[in-house]
Design an enzyme around this catalytic site. Structure first.
Site, short mmCIF file in Angstrom:
data_model
loop_
_atom_site.label_atom_id
_atom_site.label_comp_id
_atom_site.label_asym_id
_atom_site.label_seq_id
_atom_site.Cartn_x
_atom_site.Cartn_y
_atom_site.Cartn_z
N HIS A 149 17.30 1.48 -9.07
CA HIS A 149 15.90 1.75 -8.74
C HIS A 149 15.71 3.17 -8.23
O HIS A 149 16.69 3.83 -7.85
CB HIS A 149 15.40 0.76 -7.67
N LYS A 153 12.79 3.05 -2.92
CA LYS A 153 12.71 1.59 -2.76
C LYS A 153 13.23 1.20 -1.38
O LYS A 153 14.31 1.61 -0.98
CB LYS A 153 13.51 0.90 -3.88
P1 NAP Z 1 4.61 2.12 -1.88
O1 NAP Z 1 4.18 3.15 -2.85
O2 NAP Z 1 5.47 2.50 -0.73
O3 NAP Z 1 3.29 1.39 -1.35
C1 NAP Z 1 3.29 0.46 -0.32
C2 NAP Z 1 1.92 0.44 0.29
O4 NAP Z 1 1.88 -0.60 1.27
C3 NAP Z 1 1.54 1.74 0.99
O5 NAP Z 1 0.40 2.26 0.36
C4 NAP Z 1 1.23 1.30 2.42
O6 NAP Z 1 0.01 1.80 2.92
C5 NAP Z 1 1.00 -0.19 2.27
N1 NAP Z 1 1.29 -0.90 3.52
C6 NAP Z 1 2.21 -0.64 4.46
N2 NAP Z 1 2.16 -1.56 5.44
C7 NAP Z 1 1.16 -2.41 5.09
C8 NAP Z 1 0.59 -3.55 5.70
N3 NAP Z 1 1.02 -4.01 6.89
N4 NAP Z 1 -0.40 -4.19 5.04
C9 NAP Z 1 -0.89 -3.72 3.88
N5 NAP Z 1 -0.41 -2.63 3.27
C10 NAP Z 1 0.60 -2.00 3.87
O7 NAP Z 1 5.41 0.94 -2.64
P2 NAP Z 1 5.27 0.46 -4.17
O8 NAP Z 1 6.21 1.22 -5.03
O9 NAP Z 1 3.84 0.38 -4.53
O10 NAP Z 1 5.88 -1.01 -4.04
C11 NAP Z 1 5.25 -1.99 -3.23
C12 NAP Z 1 6.08 -3.26 -3.28
O11 NAP Z 1 6.06 -3.77 -4.62
C13 NAP Z 1 7.57 -3.07 -2.93
O12 NAP Z 1 8.01 -4.19 -2.21
C14 NAP Z 1 8.25 -3.02 -4.29
O13 NAP Z 1 9.59 -3.46 -4.23
C15 NAP Z 1 7.38 -4.02 -5.03
N6 NAP Z 1 7.42 -3.92 -6.50
C16 NAP Z 1 7.34 -5.07 -7.18
C17 NAP Z 1 7.31 -5.07 -8.54
C18 NAP Z 1 7.19 -6.38 -9.27
O14 NAP Z 1 7.21 -6.39 -10.52
N7 NAP Z 1 7.06 -7.49 -8.56
C19 NAP Z 1 7.38 -3.87 -9.25
C20 NAP Z 1 7.46 -2.69 -8.54
C21 NAP Z 1 7.47 -2.72 -7.15
P3 NAP Z 1 -0.21 3.27 3.48
O15 NAP Z 1 -0.32 4.11 2.26
O16 NAP Z 1 -1.46 3.09 4.19
O17 NAP Z 1 0.97 3.57 4.34
#
Ligand code: NAP
Length: 257
Positions: A149, A153
């Site tokens: 990844h 991550k």
């Molecule tokens: P990211 O860019 O770091 O985004 C995470 C977001 O969560 C940030 O914008 C952050 O907000 C917000 N956040 C933090 N604390 C929070 C809370 N208490 N309540 C609500 N929002 C909150 O991460 P990402 O790449 O989008 O990935 C997000 C998740 O999806 C990860 O766990 C990743 O492993 C997962 N994922 C899953 C798949 C799938 O197919 N299932 C695919 C890719 C990723 P701020 O901007 O305000 O700090």
């Protein structure tokens, strides 16, 4: 029209999901949530002016069908609990829930009679990789999982690698593979009933997984690659559209495929 709340709308996945939903005639974003959200940064992130913006979980009072979560491992349990308690059907993309947390949420969903989906991976290639690996494990019981990844991550192993290993573990007899003594701690990876899981973190990568099977004089490798985050959106759309067909909190996109 299916009304959706997006938690984590400013993140990489949340942004893709927001754009995808805006392009659909049958889906509508009625609210967005993130602790750092405000009217200005929501608008800058592409949120429509008539969409409600929240930065406190307890303030969220809006009529909606689905809670879409792309947040962080630290937030996802409380968010999902909130969604179930308020009758929003959760579609959880965030990884990192522990087995115990999943069980607690499943019990809560069953008490509240709310169906939902926890989807460790929305990409079709990953869903198929898990299915094929489960099948191959019936013939090859020696197997190791390598997931790769992007360097940002937050959790390791990936939800998909863990789920792949769990599904393989269900069909093969648990045993140790190889008897190498580690001269450097951790070099053989994590251990799920003898299945070794390795996590690679590198810039340039998005989400990739290889399942390596070894046998007498032969080997089988199953691999999937998600080259960009838009590859997940077909699965996100499907999960939002189909979550109403599940009557309990359940795991995997294959439940609605
Ligand atoms: P990211 O860019 O770091 O985004 C995470 C977001 O969560 C940030 O914008 C952050 O907000 C917000 N956040 C933090 N604390 C929070 C809370 N208490 N309540 C609500 N929002 C909150 O991460 P990402 O790449 O989008 O990935 C997000 C998740 O999806 C990860 O766990 C990743 O492993 C997962 N994922 C899953 C798949 C799938 O197919 N299932 C695919 C890719 C990723 P701020 O901007 O305000 O700090």
């Amino acid at each position: 029209m299916i009304k959706v709340i997006i938690a984590g709308f400013r993140g990489a996945m949340g942004q893709q999901a927001l754009q995808m939903i805006k392009e659909q005639d049958n889906l509508e974003v009625v609210a967005v949530y993130s602790p750092s959200a405000n009217a200005e940064n929501a608008q800058a992130a592409g949120v429509e002016a008539d969409t409600q913006v929240f930065n406190q979980l307890e303030d969220i009072k809006v009529e909606a069908d689905v809670w879409l979560d792309f947040t962080t491992p630290a937030a996802v349990f409380e968010n999902t609990k909130f969604a179930i308690e308020h009758g929003y059907q959760p579609v959880i993309g965030t990884t990192g829930l522990t087995d115990q947390q999943e069980e607690e949420l499943m019990n809560l969903a069953s008490d509240k009679k709310v169906g939902g989906l926890i989807v460790p991976n929305f990409s079709l290639s990953a869903v198929l990789l898990m299915k094929f690996s489960e099948e191959a494990a019936q013939y090859f019981s020696d197997v190791e999982v390598i997931e790769m990844h992007h360097e940002d991550k937050k959790d390791a192993p990936s939800g998909t690698a863990l789920m792949t290993a769990k599904r393989i573990d269900k069909v093969r007899k648990a045993h140790e593979q190889g008897d190498s003594k580690e001269t450097m701690p951790g070099v053989r990876g994590a251990d799920l009933n003898g299945i070794r899981i390795h996590a690679v973190r590198l810039p340039g990568y998005v989400a990739h997984e290889q399942v390596l099977f070894g046998g007498e004089g032969e080997a089988l490798t199953i691999r999937q690659d998600s080259f960009n985050r838009s590859s997940f959106m077909k699965g996100v759309k499907l999960a939002i559209e189909k979550v109403h067909t599940v009557d309990k909190l359940t795991i995997g996109l294959e439940q609605v495929m």
